[in-house]
Design a protein around this motif. Sequence first.
Motif, PDB file in Angstrom:
ATOM      1  N   ARG A  49       0.867  -1.182   0.000  1.00 32.38           N
ATOM      2  CA  ARG A  49       0.000   0.000   0.000  1.00 32.38           C
ATOM      3  C   ARG A  49       0.902   1.229   0.000  1.00 32.38           C
ATOM      4  O   ARG A  49       1.890   1.305   0.731  1.00 32.38           O
ATOM      5  CB  ARG A  49      -0.895   0.052   1.241  1.00 32.38           C
ATOM      6  N   TRP A  54      -6.681   1.842   1.290  1.00 34.62           N
ATOM      7  CA  TRP A  54      -7.805   1.084   0.771  1.00 34.62           C
ATOM      8  C   TRP A  54      -7.569   0.526  -0.638  1.00 34.62           C
ATOM      9  O   TRP A  54      -8.394  -0.211  -1.152  1.00 34.62           O
ATOM     10  CB  TRP A  54      -9.076   1.915   0.798  1.00 34.62           C
ATOM     11  N   ILE A  55      -6.457   0.861  -1.283  1.00 37.29           N
ATOM     12  CA  ILE A  55      -6.174   0.305  -2.608  1.00 37.29           C
ATOM     13  C   ILE A  55      -4.749  -0.231  -2.626  1.00 37.29           C
ATOM     14  O   ILE A  55      -3.826   0.409  -2.140  1.00 37.29           O
ATOM     15  CB  ILE A  55      -6.394   1.364  -3.714  1.00 37.29           C
ATOM     16  N   ASN A  56      -4.581  -1.440  -3.161  1.00 35.87           N
ATOM     17  CA  ASN A  56      -3.229  -2.008  -3.193  1.00 35.87           C
ATOM     18  C   ASN A  56      -2.416  -1.392  -4.332  1.00 35.87           C
ATOM     19  O   ASN A  56      -2.949  -0.740  -5.228  1.00 35.87           O
ATOM     20  CB  ASN A  56      -3.263  -3.533  -3.263  1.00 35.87           C
ATOM     21  N   ALA A  59      -3.362  -2.423  -8.007  1.00 37.04           N
ATOM     22  CA  ALA A  59      -4.550  -1.745  -8.528  1.00 37.04           C
ATOM     23  C   ALA A  59      -4.260  -0.266  -8.785  1.00 37.04           C
ATOM     24  O   ALA A  59      -4.763   0.318  -9.747  1.00 37.04           O
ATOM     25  CB  ALA A  59      -5.707  -1.892  -7.554  1.00 37.04           C
ATOM     26  N   LEU A  60      -3.441   0.337  -7.933  1.00 37.88           N
ATOM     27  CA  LEU A  60      -3.065   1.732  -8.119  1.00 37.88           C
ATOM     28  C   LEU A  60      -2.296   1.920  -9.427  1.00 37.88           C
ATOM     29  O   LEU A  60      -2.558   2.858 -10.191  1.00 37.88           O
ATOM     30  CB  LEU A  60      -2.219   2.206  -6.930  1.00 37.88           C
ATOM     31  N   ALA A  63      -4.815   1.489 -12.298  1.00 41.50           N
ATOM     32  CA  ALA A  63      -5.683   2.666 -12.408  1.00 41.50           C
ATOM     33  C   ALA A  63      -4.939   3.846 -13.016  1.00 41.50           C
ATOM     34  O   ALA A  63      -5.470   4.556 -13.882  1.00 41.50           O
ATOM     35  CB  ALA A  63      -6.237   3.030 -11.037  1.00 41.50           C
TER      36      ALA A  63
END
Length: 145
Positions: A49, A54-56, A59-60, A63
């Motif tokens: 993180r 709240w987002i790993n 995924a970051l 995105a």
Amino acid sequence: ACSAFSQKSCEECLKNVSCLWCYTNNTCIDYPVRSIFPPSSLCSLSNARWGVCWINFEALIIAMAVVAGLILVSITVCCCYCCYCRRPSRSRLEEEEEQLARKREERRLESLQRKHERKLKHDEIRKKYGLLQDSDNPYSRFENE
């Protein structure tokens, strides 16, 4: 140092932007600035993180890549629209102007042709009634009879 926040919470660790939280062993470590992505030996991307809890990290990255791709695609579309789609509209206007000029010239030629035909017809009528002057001697004297 980031290691002071180990075994605490993710939120406390990530208050410092140079820290990376790893959920595998609940440790707060310094972000490896020499490499863009943290190596898997340090912490796997799905458990890392950074910035927000709240987002790993995986995924970051996805995105951010999607957002960057959308921005690049929109810039490309805008450039293509401005360069290629708008250019023919100018040529369309030029084509319309050329077409109008051609029609105007055709009308002028038709008008001249009709004028010539009228002159010929009027000359025939003048010849029929003897009003046409002799083309050999246009300056003839009027004679009273």
